[in-house]
Design an enzyme around this catalytic site. Structure first.
Site, PDB file in Angstrom:
ATOM      1  N   GLY A   1     -16.364   5.489  19.341  1.00 24.12           N
ATOM      2  CA  GLY A   1     -15.781   6.709  19.874  1.00 24.12           C
ATOM      3  C   GLY A   1     -14.966   6.412  21.115  1.00 24.12           C
TER       4      GLY A   1
ATOM      5  N   ASP B   1      -3.211   6.697  26.375  1.00 26.03           N
ATOM      6  CA  ASP B   1      -4.457   7.413  26.081  1.00 26.03           C
ATOM      7  C   ASP B   1      -5.109   8.017  27.321  1.00 26.03           C
ATOM      8  OD1 ASP B   1      -4.067   6.788  23.470  1.00 26.03           O
ATOM      9  OD2 ASP B   1      -5.974   5.753  23.175  1.00 26.03           O
ATOM     10  N   ASP B   2      -4.654   7.616  28.511  1.00 29.40           N
ATOM     11  CA  ASP B   2      -5.171   8.209  29.745  1.00 29.40           C
ATOM     12  C   ASP B   2      -4.477   9.528  30.082  1.00 29.40           C
ATOM     13  OD1 ASP B   2      -7.262   6.534  30.681  1.00 29.40           O
ATOM     14  OD2 ASP B   2      -5.789   5.008  31.228  1.00 29.40           O
TER      15      ASP B   2
ATOM     16  N   ARG C   1      -9.654   1.615  13.440  1.00 24.77           N
ATOM     17  CA  ARG C   1     -10.015   2.929  13.971  1.00 24.77           C
ATOM     18  C   ARG C   1     -11.460   3.289  13.627  1.00 24.77           C
ATOM     19  NH1 ARG C   1      -6.960   7.398  16.541  1.00 24.77           N
ATOM     20  NH2 ARG C   1      -8.418   9.139  16.495  1.00 24.77           N
TER      21      ARG C   1
ATOM     22  N   TRP D   1      -5.797  14.849  17.988  1.00 20.02           N
ATOM     23  CA  TRP D   1      -5.522  13.936  19.101  1.00 20.02           C
ATOM     24  C   TRP D   1      -4.296  13.061  18.829  1.00 20.02           C
ATOM     25  CZ3 TRP D   1      -8.733  13.756  23.490  1.00 20.02           C
ATOM     26  CH2 TRP D   1      -9.949  14.441  23.387  1.00 20.02           C
ATOM     27  N   ASP D   2      -3.699  13.181  17.672  1.00 16.24           N
ATOM     28  CA  ASP D   2      -2.696  12.215  17.246  1.00 16.24           C
ATOM     29  C   ASP D   2      -1.311  12.807  17.035  1.00 16.24           C
ATOM     30  OD1 ASP D   2      -4.019   9.340  16.340  1.00 16.24           O
ATOM     31  OD2 ASP D   2      -5.453  10.975  16.413  1.00 16.24           O
TER      32      ASP D   2
END
Length: 245
Positions: free
Chosen positions: A156, A26-27, A151, A46-47
């Protein structure tokens, strides 16, 4: 050596370099303005693999392996994110954790200076180059209801631009469809495990599809955190023994 637990929702903090360290996929998101736009909802996606800078991630992972430290200027956003889960779990005692650690380390030759890099991500195996840099591969999965709850219970996520909050319906519109698309072979394998047709452990070459061929799959189901840690520790021990034989 890298070991990789992964699921679509897992988030933990980076720990210091020493015997082990933790690197988060995720970074390595691209800036939000570069993210693909979902044609159905008009929302940033984002996925999907196109949202991840795999080249930068591989470069960072390679640097850590070669230098036993993060590249200069590397700053993780993951430790700025709240974990935010409705689940209540009992902490695992230090004595039990020490026993798992000792079990794994008995497989590492005493004359080798081995460092563990734990790579955490929701889409590690769609990129062949990244997959090839990981020595021990694990895929941790959970039922749809559990993943959705995890989730949607978060407020956030910290991003390069500031902060992102999932719009209403984002899990069902974006997250889950992409999870099924890009991790489909693991979903099918998990279904087979639930039917009692698969153990989750990979076998001889050629017995599985390319994406899952060298990956141990662990389905959490209704398992406790301790039982999951025990299962994963056992698999890491087994694969470490095979590596150093």
């Amino acid at each position: 050596m890298e070991t990789t637990p992964t699921s679509s929702t897992r988030r933990t903090k980076i720990i210091s370099i020493g015997l082990s360290t933790l690197l988060h996929q995720d970074d390595f998101y691209f800036p939000e303005v570069q993210l693909p736009i979902d044609p159905k909802t008009g929302l940033a996606n984002w996925d999907c693999p196109q949202a991840i800078d795999f080249a930068a991630m591989i470069k960072t992972l390679t640097y850590i392996r070669d230098h036993n430290e993060f590249p200069e200027g590397f700053d993780s956003l993951e430790d700025k994110n709240p974990i935010g889960s409705k689940e209540v779990s009992t902490p695992i005692s230090q004595t039990v954790l020490d026993s798992y650690r000792e079990q794994i380390m008995t497989q590492v030759p005493s004359d080798k200076d081995i460092k563990f890099v734990i790579v955490d991500g929701f889409m590690l195996y769609v990129n062949e180059h990244l997959c090839d840099t990981i020595d021990i591969k694990l895929f941790l999965t959970a039922p749809y209801e559990v993943l959705k709850d995890r989730r949607e219970s978060r407020k956030g996520y910290a991003t390069l631009e500031g902060y992102w909050e999932d719009p209403p319906g984002y899990f069902d519109d974006i997250v889950w469809p992409n999870f099924l698309t890009w991790n489909g072979p693991f979903v099918e394998l998990t279904d087979a495990m639930e039917r009692g047709e698969e153990s989750g452990e990979y076998g001889p070459p050629g017995t599985r599809a390319t994406m899952t061929k060298n990956v141990d799959v662990v389905s959490s189901g209704n398992a406790t955190i301790q039982s999951m840690v025990e299962r994963v520790s056992g698999l890491i021990t087994k694969r470490a023994k095979e590596m150093f034989q």
